[in-house]
Design a protein around this motif. Sequence first.
Motif, PDB file in Angstrom:
ATOM      1  N   TYR A 109      29.857   0.352  38.008  1.00 39.86           N
ATOM      2  CA  TYR A 109      29.691   1.154  39.217  1.00 39.86           C
ATOM      3  C   TYR A 109      30.220   0.390  40.423  1.00 39.86           C
ATOM      4  O   TYR A 109      30.230  -0.840  40.446  1.00 39.86           O
ATOM      5  CB  TYR A 109      28.211   1.448  39.489  1.00 39.86           C
ATOM      6  CG  TYR A 109      27.532   2.425  38.557  1.00 39.86           C
ATOM      7  CD1 TYR A 109      26.968   2.001  37.347  1.00 39.86           C
ATOM      8  CD2 TYR A 109      27.417   3.771  38.902  1.00 39.86           C
ATOM      9  CE1 TYR A 109      26.326   2.895  36.515  1.00 39.86           C
ATOM     10  CE2 TYR A 109      26.772   4.672  38.069  1.00 39.86           C
ATOM     11  CZ  TYR A 109      26.221   4.224  36.882  1.00 39.86           C
ATOM     12  OH  TYR A 109      25.580   5.112  36.052  1.00 39.86           O
ATOM     13  N   GLY A 153      20.290  -5.188  41.716  1.00 40.04           N
ATOM     14  CA  GLY A 153      20.747  -3.898  41.245  1.00 40.04           C
ATOM     15  C   GLY A 153      19.604  -2.898  41.234  1.00 40.04           C
ATOM     16  O   GLY A 153      18.432  -3.262  41.321  1.00 40.04           O
ATOM     17  N   LEU A 199      28.587  -3.126  40.335  1.00 40.61           N
ATOM     18  CA  LEU A 199      27.403  -3.206  39.491  1.00 40.61           C
ATOM     19  C   LEU A 199      27.764  -2.889  38.046  1.00 40.61           C
ATOM     20  O   LEU A 199      28.529  -1.968  37.769  1.00 40.61           O
ATOM     21  CB  LEU A 199      26.349  -2.195  39.951  1.00 40.61           C
ATOM     22  CG  LEU A 199      25.711  -2.439  41.312  1.00 40.61           C
ATOM     23  CD1 LEU A 199      25.073  -1.156  41.835  1.00 40.61           C
ATOM     24  CD2 LEU A 199      24.661  -3.537  41.224  1.00 40.61           C
ATOM     25  N   CYS A 200      27.173  -3.648  37.153  1.00 40.55           N
ATOM     26  CA  CYS A 200      27.276  -3.363  35.729  1.00 40.55           C
ATOM     27  C   CYS A 200      25.907  -2.910  35.242  1.00 40.55           C
ATOM     28  O   CYS A 200      24.871  -3.422  35.709  1.00 40.55           O
ATOM     29  CB  CYS A 200      27.723  -4.610  34.979  1.00 40.55           C
ATOM     30  SG  CYS A 200      27.884  -4.401  33.193  1.00 40.55           S
ATOM     31  N   ALA A 201      25.875  -1.964  34.362  1.00 40.18           N
ATOM     32  CA  ALA A 201      24.625  -1.485  33.777  1.00 40.18           C
ATOM     33  C   ALA A 201      24.830  -1.273  32.290  1.00 40.18           C
ATOM     34  O   ALA A 201      25.959  -1.106  31.823  1.00 40.18           O
ATOM     35  CB  ALA A 201      24.169  -0.186  34.443  1.00 40.18           C
ATOM     36  N   PHE A 220      20.412  -2.212  35.281  1.00 41.51           N
ATOM     37  CA  PHE A 220      21.478  -2.738  36.119  1.00 41.51           C
ATOM     38  C   PHE A 220      21.412  -4.252  36.250  1.00 41.51           C
ATOM     39  O   PHE A 220      20.336  -4.851  36.269  1.00 41.51           O
ATOM     40  CB  PHE A 220      21.393  -2.141  37.530  1.00 41.51           C
ATOM     41  CG  PHE A 220      21.874  -0.717  37.618  1.00 41.51           C
ATOM     42  CD1 PHE A 220      21.057   0.333  37.253  1.00 41.51           C
ATOM     43  CD2 PHE A 220      23.160  -0.439  38.072  1.00 41.51           C
ATOM     44  CE1 PHE A 220      21.506   1.644  37.339  1.00 41.51           C
ATOM     45  CE2 PHE A 220      23.621   0.864  38.172  1.00 41.51           C
ATOM     46  CZ  PHE A 220      22.795   1.907  37.801  1.00 41.51           C
ATOM     47  N   GLN A 250      15.901  -0.143  44.709  1.00 39.79           N
ATOM     48  CA  GLN A 250      16.841  -1.241  44.851  1.00 39.79           C
ATOM     49  C   GLN A 250      16.401  -2.173  45.965  1.00 39.79           C
ATOM     50  O   GLN A 250      16.383  -1.795  47.134  1.00 39.79           O
ATOM     51  CB  GLN A 250      18.261  -0.731  45.123  1.00 39.79           C
ATOM     52  CG  GLN A 250      19.305  -1.841  45.095  1.00 39.79           C
ATOM     53  CD  GLN A 250      20.733  -1.318  45.163  1.00 39.79           C
ATOM     54  OE1 GLN A 250      20.983  -0.238  45.666  1.00 39.79           O
ATOM     55  NE2 GLN A 250      21.674  -2.088  44.631  1.00 39.79           N
ATOM     56  N   GLN A 290      19.213   3.375  32.223  1.00 40.34           N
ATOM     57  CA  GLN A 290      20.219   2.359  32.488  1.00 40.34           C
ATOM     58  C   GLN A 290      19.565   1.157  33.157  1.00 40.34           C
ATOM     59  O   GLN A 290      18.756   1.310  34.061  1.00 40.34           O
ATOM     60  CB  GLN A 290      21.316   2.918  33.401  1.00 40.34           C
ATOM     61  CG  GLN A 290      22.113   4.040  32.762  1.00 40.34           C
ATOM     62  CD  GLN A 290      23.242   4.525  33.637  1.00 40.34           C
ATOM     63  OE1 GLN A 290      23.786   3.781  34.461  1.00 40.34           O
ATOM     64  NE2 GLN A 290      23.623   5.776  33.461  1.00 40.34           N
TER      65      GLN A 290
END
Lengths: 111, 114
Positions: free
Chosen positions: B35, A43, B91-93, B105, A38, B103
């Motif tokens: 998340y 992300g 966070l979106c994944a 992100f 990260q 996954q």
Amino acid sequence: GESVGLHLPTLSVQEGDNSIINCAYSNSASDYFIWYKQESGKGPQFIIDIRSNMDKRQGQRVTVLLNKTVKHLSLQIAATQPGDSAVYFCAETIGDDKIIFGKGTRLHILP
Amino acid sequence: EAGVVQSPRYKIIEKKQPVAFWCNPISGHNTLYWYRQNLGQGPELLIRYENEEAVDDSQLPKDRFSAERLKGVDSTLKIQPAELGDSAVYLCASSLHSPPDTQYFGPGTRLTVL
């Protein structure tokens, strides 16, 4: 309870040297492990994964080692570059259960 | 191909106000995750969708948090009312298949509650 942790919060490595980031996990039933990178403001990015029926897996400049006996996971980065500066997370999961992330290790690259 | 898209990137609100986050997953990805990531910590799962169905929302604080994925594509996560402790990166994944699967992100939404 289940937890995934990292031994060191920060790691400083000379550019060009190899980096080794360690991770301990507590659930012996975990069967799938992932390393994420990260960078600041971004992300997590998938690096490499390994299943519990393996003890080593190699990618491009990265190797993940799994020692189920001591429940230890490591990420090795060969010839560390400035672009490798980031926080690295290990994560574990059991079957189709949710992924549990550790706290992360910040990798600093020294010129 | 575009990755996971999230908006807004940053949001500052006062406590007790509502806030909503939007996520557009990678095209064709059936599984979507939300998340929360606190400073210096790893992400923690709030909710997972398989298409439009929430299949794991055990970690979602249901008294103030809600989420939806009405057509099985985009998703929104809402907090109402926000509290100081909700300050974090959301966070979106997404993944092509159900877990375990890689996954991907998005960049996240940094929420600051004052």
